[in-house]
Design a protein around this motif. Structure first.
Motif, mmCIF file in Angstrom:
data_model
loop_
_atom_site.group_PDB
_atom_site.id
_atom_site.type_symbol
_atom_site.label_atom_id
_atom_site.label_comp_id
_atom_site.label_asym_id
_atom_site.label_seq_id
_atom_site.Cartn_x
_atom_site.Cartn_y
_atom_site.Cartn_z
ATOM 1 N N ALA A 25 0.832 -1.207 0.000
ATOM 2 C CA ALA A 25 0.000 0.000 0.000
ATOM 3 C C ALA A 25 0.863 1.251 0.000
ATOM 4 C CB ALA A 25 -0.921 -0.012 1.217
ATOM 5 N N LEU A 26 1.942 1.235 0.811
ATOM 6 C CA LEU A 26 2.797 2.424 0.866
ATOM 7 C C LEU A 26 3.524 2.624 -0.458
ATOM 8 C CD1 LEU A 26 4.296 2.361 4.476
ATOM 9 C CD2 LEU A 26 2.450 3.750 3.541
ATOM 10 N N ASP A 28 2.467 1.843 -3.367
ATOM 11 C CA ASP A 28 1.521 2.393 -4.333
ATOM 12 C C ASP A 28 1.240 3.860 -4.033
ATOM 13 O OD1 ASP A 28 -0.051 2.010 -6.597
ATOM 14 O OD2 ASP A 28 -1.862 1.842 -5.372
ATOM 15 N N LEU A 29 1.057 4.151 -2.746
ATOM 16 C CA LEU A 29 0.759 5.533 -2.349
ATOM 17 C C LEU A 29 1.887 6.469 -2.783
ATOM 18 C CD1 LEU A 29 -0.923 7.624 -0.770
ATOM 19 C CD2 LEU A 29 0.391 7.006 1.249
ATOM 20 N N LEU A 30 3.122 6.052 -2.503
ATOM 21 C CA LEU A 30 4.257 6.927 -2.804
ATOM 22 C C LEU A 30 4.473 7.037 -4.312
ATOM 23 C CD1 LEU A 30 6.646 5.837 0.076
ATOM 24 C CD2 LEU A 30 5.079 7.770 -0.020
ATOM 25 N N SER A 32 2.120 6.949 -6.433
ATOM 26 C CA SER A 32 1.033 7.771 -6.967
ATOM 27 C C SER A 32 1.363 9.260 -6.876
ATOM 28 C CB SER A 32 -0.286 7.477 -6.235
ATOM 29 O OG SER A 32 -0.287 8.056 -4.950
ATOM 30 N N SER B 152 -3.800 2.546 0.894
ATOM 31 C CA SER B 152 -4.284 2.129 -0.425
ATOM 32 C C SER B 152 -5.415 3.025 -0.888
ATOM 33 C CB SER B 152 -4.774 0.680 -0.385
ATOM 34 O OG SER B 152 -3.696 -0.197 -0.188
ATOM 35 N N ALA B 155 -3.921 6.205 -2.040
ATOM 36 C CA ALA B 155 -3.259 5.990 -3.333
ATOM 37 C C ALA B 155 -4.302 5.931 -4.441
ATOM 38 C CB ALA B 155 -2.443 4.703 -3.290
ATOM 39 N N GLY B 156 -5.386 5.176 -4.177
ATOM 40 C CA GLY B 156 -6.452 5.053 -5.180
ATOM 41 C C GLY B 156 -7.013 6.416 -5.559
ATOM 42 N N ARG B 158 -5.532 9.238 -5.396
ATOM 43 C CA ARG B 158 -4.556 10.002 -6.175
ATOM 44 C C ARG B 158 -4.460 9.490 -7.619
ATOM 45 N NH1 ARG B 158 -1.405 13.394 -2.887
ATOM 46 N NH2 ARG B 158 -1.889 13.003 -0.697
ATOM 47 N N TRP B 159 -4.537 8.156 -7.788
ATOM 48 C CA TRP B 159 -4.509 7.609 -9.147
ATOM 49 C C TRP B 159 -5.716 8.124 -9.925
ATOM 50 C CZ3 TRP B 159 -0.005 6.335 -10.360
ATOM 51 C CH2 TRP B 159 0.811 5.517 -9.581
ATOM 52 N N GLN B 162 -5.549 11.802 -11.155
ATOM 53 C CA GLN B 162 -4.620 12.148 -12.237
ATOM 54 C C GLN B 162 -5.384 12.391 -13.535
ATOM 55 O OE1 GLN B 162 -1.665 9.120 -12.548
ATOM 56 N NE2 GLN B 162 -0.611 9.757 -10.670
ATOM 57 N N LYS B 169 -4.469 1.243 -11.903
ATOM 58 C CA LYS B 169 -3.816 1.355 -10.595
ATOM 59 C C LYS B 169 -4.865 1.507 -9.489
ATOM 60 C CE LYS B 169 0.768 1.474 -10.777
ATOM 61 N NZ LYS B 169 1.577 0.609 -9.895
ATOM 62 N N ALA B 173 -5.624 -0.863 -6.207
ATOM 63 C CA ALA B 173 -5.669 -0.362 -4.828
ATOM 64 C C ALA B 173 -6.940 -0.857 -4.147
ATOM 65 C CB ALA B 173 -5.614 1.161 -4.819
ATOM 66 N N ARG B 176 -6.591 -4.429 -3.126
ATOM 67 C CA ARG B 176 -5.797 -4.572 -1.902
ATOM 68 C C ARG B 176 -6.617 -4.204 -0.672
ATOM 69 N NH1 ARG B 176 -1.807 -1.749 -4.490
ATOM 70 N NH2 ARG B 176 -2.241 -0.008 -3.092
#
Lengths: 219, 359
Positions: A25-26, A28-30, A32, B152, B155-156, B158-159, B162, B169, B173, B176
């Motif tokens: 998860a980290l 992917d986060l970083l 992103s 996650s 991150a999701g 942020r993906w 974009q 991506k 996320a 996961r």
């Protein structure tokens, strides 16, 4: 892993956590937010892999089987690793956080944390590392310049920095005053020192300039 | 396999012991009968009782004692020669020795059982005190997947934010996140399994007796807090069918709550009244206190874990109590009292009830 590239290297974030889903998860986060990430399941795994020649920041889990993150952090200095460290922990308490910060950690975040807190901490760590690396490379360059001096020039430079006059230096080194002046000119040019004060500052950074100048003892 | 073997060897051991006892009794009987009245061989029946003491139930011991006394009588009437008066006195002495031995053995057994109970109780208490360590590791375990889920999720987002959004991506996320959520619930299920403990060991016992024991062990605390405790125990209650130690643990928990509630209320009247009664075929224990009472709208929450009104409590006492009561086939509930304070009640199945239910 990556070949050393001479262009200004992109910062790398090293994530060390024994939990694979936290790692994923980290990572992917970083990614992103456009950061380069490398993940490791343990401090040992991190030490076993070749380092990058790039500024970076370490995200380190506190509780891991075997070597704890806190212990590893304390050992980093001895291992010659000076990456800034952001701690993440599943069961943080205040004393632990205080201990980590006292030991020089950038931040101490309890899981689950806000992504912005982590990203801010990482950016802060990377800035610190960039500054440290710039400082280090400046010192390395200076050292190279110093090494380019001949032994005779180095002797003259040391005495100049210690505050001796040309005449005195000539007497101590058994040289003519002219030679001392010439060598002194070389020292200033090769070390790119603009003035005597500048020379003292530069050699000070290299730890040169032994005690025992004219004020400290008799010639 | 192993347990089967162990069971068989235990059974054969029991048979051997039984045979040995029977033989000893037969020998004593023959000697006692054949010898003169003056020889009081019957005294040695006491040895038989001592031999039988380990591992026999109270009922069996009493029956054995009866048998020994009866056999002593029989020997006496069958003995052909000797001084009759001396024989009578010897028989009296023998029977007294037999009865006294039995009495002492029974007393000793009670004491041992009490000691064992106390030890079991201590062990369970120790388990609760290790709860703090347990909660720390639970927090750590659960926070791992939570941290992964949050990261996650971020991150999701942020993906997706974009331009153009990175759907691939983002959906990774999400996947996961689902996996980690499953992991978190598996951890919780595992923790629940961990704390569920052993199933209750049910046996018949006298509830009033069990209750008085707990009260006696809390008497110091009650006196120290200057509380007046009274009991109104139902006479002739049927035996309860439950785990005695667990039941005592519940009584202790509820009593401790009552004591703390009364102690912290600051009211002039500091009373706890405990009653036991038969209600609809089950035994109901009630504990009335003049304490702070129940918070409004507490309701079911009272018995939920980590819910507490106490400053230093962690809110597991009543939750554990409910778990134990329900595991033993009873119920626990609480009511506020009009005059202030509260009453906590819980029910225990009786031996009769348990039998009819099992059929």
């Amino acid at each position: 892993m990556t070949e050393r590239t001479k262009q200004p290297a992109e910062p790398v974030v090293y994530v060390i956590d024994d939990d694979s889903s936290v790692r994923a998860a980290l990572e992917d986060l970083l990614e992103s937010v456009g950061l380069r990430v490398r993940t490791f399941g343990s401090p040992g795994e991190f030490l076993g892999s070749p380092g990058d020649d790039a500024p970076g920041c370490m995200v380190l889990d506190v509780r891991m089987p075997g070597r704890s993150g806190m212990d590893f952090h304390r050992q980093l200095e001895g291992l010659g690793i000076r990456l800034p460290v952001v701690f993440i922990t599943g069961h943080g308490d205040i004393p632990m956080g205080v201990a980590a910060m006292k030991n020089g950690a950038v931040d101490f975040l309890a899981k689950p944390f806000r992504d912005q807190d982590l990203l801010d901490a990482i950016q802060c760590g990377i800035r610190k590392d960039v500054a440290r690396r710039a400082e280090e490379s400046a010192t390395a360059e200076l050292q190279a310049r110093w090494d380019s001096l001949s032994p005779g020039e180095q002797d003259v430079a040391r005495l100049v920095v210690d505050g001796w006059l040309n005449k005195q230096i000539a007497a101590r080194l058994n040289l003519s005053e002219i030679t001392v002046k010439v060598r002194r000119g070389h020292v200033m040019r090769k070390l790119q020192a603009r003035s005597l004060a500048d020379l003292v500052r530069l050699t000070g950074r290299l730890g040169i300039g032994a005690p025992g100048g004219p004020s400290a003892g008799s010639p | 396999m192993i347990s089967d073997h162990a069971q068989r060897s235990r059974r054969s051991g029991r048979f051997l012991r039984f045979a040995l006892l029977a033989m000893a009794m037969a020998v004593i009987f023959v000697v006692d009968t054949a010898m003169n009245y003056e020889v009081a061989a019957a005294v040695f029946y006491a040895v038989v009782i001592l031999m039988a003491a380990r591992g026999s139930s109270r009922h069996a011991l009493v029956a054995l004692t009866g048998l020994c006394v009866a056999v002593t009588f029989l020997s006496f009437s069958l003995t052909p020669q000797g001084n009759f008066r001396t024989g009578l006195i010897n028989m009296g002495i023998s029977i007294t020795v037999i009865l006294m031995t039995t009495w002492l053995v029974l007393k000793m057994q009670t004491a041992t059982a009490a000691a064992n109970d106390a030890q079991a109780r201590l062990m369970r208490i120790a388990r609760v005190t290790s709860l703090e360590g347990l909660t720390t590791s639970i927090a750590h375990e659960v926070n791992q997947p939570l941290a992964a889920i949050v990261a996650s999720g971020n991150a999701g987002q942020r993906w997706l934010a974009q331009d153009p959004p990175n759907i691939g991506k983002a959906s990774q996320a999400l996947e996961r996140i689902l996996g980690d959520a499953g992991r978190a619930s598996a951890i919780i299920a595992r923790v629940r399994g961990l704390t569920k403990g052993e199933p209750p060991h049910r046996s018949e016992f006298d509830v009033n007796q069990a209750l008085l024991e707990v009260v006696a062990s809390s008497q110091g605390e009650i006196d120290r807090r200057d509380i007046l405790l009274s009991t109104e125990l139902g006479a002739g209650l049927p035996l309860a069918m439950a785990d005695r130690v667990q039941t005592q643990q519940v009584i202790g928990n509820v009593l401790l709550n009552a004591i703390e509630s009364v102690a912290s209320s600051g009211k002039p009247v500091r009373r706890i009244r405990i009653t036991s009664e038969l209600d609809d075929g089950r035994i109901v224990l009630s504990m009335f206190d003049t304490g702070v009472g129940l918070p409004q709208a507490a309701g079911e929450q009272l018995f939920e874990a980590f819910w507490t009104t106490k400053e230093n409590g962690i809110g597991v006492g009543l939750s554990i109590s409910r778990t134990l009561v329900e595991a033993n086939g009873g119920q626990i509930w609480a009511e506020p009292l009009a005059e202030g304070g509260a009453v906590f009640r819980f029910s225990i199945p009786t031996a009769v009830q348990a039998e009819t239910r099992d059929d």
